[in-house]
Write an enzyme that holds these catalytic residues in place. Structure first.
Site, PDB file in Angstrom:
ATOM      1  N   LYS A 118      -0.523   4.140  -6.105  1.00 52.79           N
ATOM      2  CA  LYS A 118      -0.076   5.528  -6.143  1.00 52.79           C
ATOM      3  C   LYS A 118       0.927   5.764  -7.270  1.00 52.79           C
ATOM      4  CE  LYS A 118      -0.945   6.458  -1.237  1.00 52.79           C
ATOM      5  NZ  LYS A 118      -1.559   5.176  -0.905  1.00 52.79           N
ATOM      6  N   GLU A 193       9.250   9.498  -2.966  1.00 56.81           N
ATOM      7  CA  GLU A 193       9.062  10.774  -3.640  1.00 56.81           C
ATOM      8  C   GLU A 193       9.713  11.878  -2.820  1.00 56.81           C
ATOM      9  OE1 GLU A 193       4.844  11.179  -3.878  1.00 56.81           O
ATOM     10  OE2 GLU A 193       4.654  12.045  -1.870  1.00 56.81           O
ATOM     11  N   HIS A 228       1.995  11.175  10.040  1.00 58.20           N
ATOM     12  CA  HIS A 228       1.367  11.234   8.720  1.00 58.20           C
ATOM     13  C   HIS A 228      -0.092  10.784   8.745  1.00 58.20           C
ATOM     14  CE1 HIS A 228       5.387  12.039   7.290  1.00 58.20           C
ATOM     15  NE2 HIS A 228       5.796  10.933   7.895  1.00 58.20           N
ATOM     16  N   ARG A 286     -13.167   6.344  -1.992  1.00 61.33           N
ATOM     17  CA  ARG A 286     -14.061   5.972  -0.894  1.00 61.33           C
ATOM     18  C   ARG A 286     -14.468   7.236  -0.155  1.00 61.33           C
ATOM     19  NH1 ARG A 286     -10.556   6.922   3.303  1.00 61.33           N
ATOM     20  NH2 ARG A 286      -8.363   6.420   2.964  1.00 61.33           N
TER      21      ARG A 286
END
Length: 663
Positions: A118, A193, A228, A286
């Protein structure tokens, strides 16, 4: 161009069955691989061939690329489909598949590498002109950046993800997230982040041919999440302006073109509805769990497109437009009211009305499930039981029909999030979009509370149980249950319902069954005779007739009526002393593994202090002191496998501990 004749699916459960469905339609043979724990699940027997992976944990089985490739060779498979999760985004495995002379039904390994981190993928997207959030570290983050989100670099699904609201907590949360990511993905790298408090999770489905050609199949909204992890997904994403939707599609196309993407993939964005701005989150190289909503709205088979691209075929020259609306919910074996504690054990019943499995054209309900009635749900894998998908001409119709099917489903043996899903689909803030955000469940805790159950369910269960026992009696089976020559007090039946125990008082005899508590309730009829303990109980409540379907088992009664159902555990008349534990005991809330012990016998602990940490279904769970006191017993050790209800520790309350010290 390559022709695929036999596909091995390097995965389990519903995604394996989903790939098998398309393969059979295309005339391709199928091969399953399975752990010992999964040997009895439907996907194993539905495959044309199956290979055992000895062991139970993911590390022993579905994460063993060498064993999977050997199984492909042994079974004569010429291609491997990775599904999602496990090795689906593992570039090293993709290369091993190609080196073994097999077809990899997925992206080029270099694309997986470039988008798999990421941190690095965000840099790549920024260079391609895609909006990004930016990265922080423990050292660079400031109070002005709060709240923050710690995320695993190598995975998804909420594992290794933590929201941090205080800089003092950041280092500890990074450590926890790293440990969880290492356990789930074999890579403990995490990053930090800014956290958009009320953002929406919007993603775009793409399919690339590997030569720069990219087919964009619209967007999905996946904002309703717990821990999440996505719970409710839908397509198209509601409430977007045409300008925003077009910009999202263009950004996703740029992302795929930047790496000459091949196969099906999803570009995920965080959308701020207040500013109508969006930011790149990650690209999943994917198939996604929520891919069915795109298939239903666009009329495409994404697995078929994956196979076509893997065989070297061109993408179809189409410009599909969305039709109607599709909503998917994930039915989990978990208890939302107990911090989403995973549930394990035997599914006594799992029956949902649906129009088709894994494929559907037109209005109706699609069911993608890896489990069935009688299946065992273990501790080693994700808690998702099934995906239920509704398509309708409008969003409102899709939500209404999906809520109704879930409400009427027969689900027994394990606690699930079914009530939470129904409450979500009917919630005004979901329907009018005002609450559509990743903070939905935090903003609306009322959805976590189980719906009020039909108060007649225990009485109906007691009637069915009494009649079942009467019919099965070796002697005097023609005598009505509860019959007495002299009128006496009511009969009593006790049931366990969740964590509670209820007592049902009823009368029997020649006049039939009646409630000792409800004069407005009349039992119209009780029919038995089914070989599996089935019965139907018809009652009249103040002139309104209700019908209940009942199944009597050895230790439970399963009751379903027009307003939901209940699993009633039969409470024996006499308690087994060996099942009793000390009042101050801390019990394992679910089967799992003890991964850390943070206290010792004799320690004085505060309320809420961590005693030990367990891992179950790939999630970590903290066992904390319920009050201030002293640890007097600690039987658990790191690495130990425990069953639900195992005594892990005993914490004597402070007042009791203090009186001992004073002596």
């Amino acid at each position: 161009m390559t022709t695929i004749n036999r596909i091995l699916v390097a995965n389990r459960g519903e995604i394996a069955r989903r790939v098998f469905r398309t393969a059979r339609r295309l005339g391709i043979d199928t091969v399953a691989v399975h752990s010992d724990a999964d040997a009895g699940l439907p996907f194993v027997r539905e495959a044309d061939a199956a290979c055992r992976l000895p062991g139970n944990t993911p590390a022993e089985t579905y994460l063993r690329g060498d064993l999977i490739i050997a199984a492909a060779k042994r079974s004569g498979a010429d291609a491997i489909h990775p599904g999602y999760g496990f090795l689906s985004e593992n570039a090293a495995f993709a290369r091993q598949v190609a080196d073994a002379g097999l077809v990899w039904i997925g992206p080029d390994p270099d694309s997986i590498d470039r988008m798999g981190s990421k941190i690095e993928s965000e840099k790549l997207m920024e260079a391609a002109g895609v909006p990004v959030l930016g990265n922080l570290t423990v050292d660079t983050a400031t109070d002005d950046d709060l709240p923050l989100l710690v995320k695993a670099s190598a995975g998804g699904g909420g594992r290794g993800m933590r929201v941090v609201r205080s800089l003092g907590e950041l280092a500890g949360e990074v450590e926890k997230a790293s440990a969880e990511a290492e356990s789930a993905f074999g890579d403990g790298t995490v990053f930090v982040e800014p956290y958009v408090e009320r953002g929406r999770h919007v993603e775009v489905q793409v399919v690339g041919d590997g030569n720069g050609g990219v087919l964009v199949l619209g967007e999905r909204d996946c904002s309703l999440q717990r821990r999440h992890q996505k719970v409710v997904e839908e397509a198209p994403a509601p409430g977007l302006t045409e300008e925003v939707a077009t910009a999202l599609h263009d950004a996703a196309r740029k992302a795929a073109e930047a790496i000459s993407y091949r196969g099906a993939g999803t570009v995920e964005f965080l959308y701020d509805a207040d500013t109508q701005r969006f930011y790149f989150l990650e690209m999943n190289t994917r198939l996604q769990v929520e891919h069915p909503v795109t298939e239903q709205v666009y009329g495409v088979d994404l697995v078929e497109l994956q196979v076509a691209v893997a065989e070297g075929r061109d993408l179809p020259a189409i410009d599909p437009q969305p039709e109607g609306h599709a909503i998917e919910v994930r039915l989990y074996a978990e208890d939302p009211s107990a911090d989403y504690a995973p549930q394990t054990g035997r599914l006594l019943e799992l029956e949902l009305e649906h129009d088709d499995t894994f494929a559907l054209d037109g209005f109706g309900i699609r069911l993608d499930t890896g489990f069935e009635s009688g299946s065992e749900v273990g501790t080693f894998y994700d808690a998702m039981l099934s995906k239920v998908i509704a398509w309708g001409p409008t969003r409102e119709q899709a939500a209404r029909s999906l809520a109704r099917v879930l409400e009427k489903a027969r689900i027994h043996g394990l606690t699930t999030n079914r009530d939470q899903l129904v409450a979500s689909l009917r919630h005004p803030a979901f329907l009018d979009l005002s609450g559509l955000a990743t903070s939905f469940y935090g903003d609306h805790p009322e959805t976590l509370t189980p719906a009020a159950a039909d108060d007649l369910l225990p009485f109906v269960g007691a009637v069915a149980l009494a009649e079942h026992r009467r019919v099965a009696a070796k002697v005097q089976s023609r005598i009505p249950a509860g019959f007495r020559n002299v009128v006496a007090g009511p009969r009593s039946t006790r049931f366990g319902v969740g964590a509670d125990e209820v007592e049902v008082l009823w009368h029997g005899g020649t006049a039939g069954y009646s409630s000792a508590d409800r004069e407005d309730v009349t039992v119209v009829s009780v029919s038995t005779g089914s070989t599996n303990g089935g019965a139907e109980v018809v009652v009249d409540i103040d002139g309104v007739t209700r019908r209940y379907d009942v199944r009597v088992l050895e230790d439970a009664v399963l009751v379903d009526g027009p307003r939901g159902g209940a699993t009633l555990r039969i409470v024996p008349r006499f308690v087994d002393p060996s099942t009793q534990v000390a009042a101050a005991s801390l019990l394992a809330p679910m089967p799992g593994s003890v991964i850390a012990v943070r206290a010792a016998v004799g320690d004085v602990v505060q309320e809420g202090q961590t005693i030990l940490v367990m891992e179950a279904m790939k999630m970590q769970h903290t066992i904390a002191a319920p009050y201030a006191g002293t640890v007097t017993e600690l039987s658990a050790t790191a690495g130990q496998q425990v069953e639900a209800g195992t005594v892990l520790a005993v914490v004597e309350p402070a007042e009791d501990a203090g009186s001992e010290e004073d002596n």
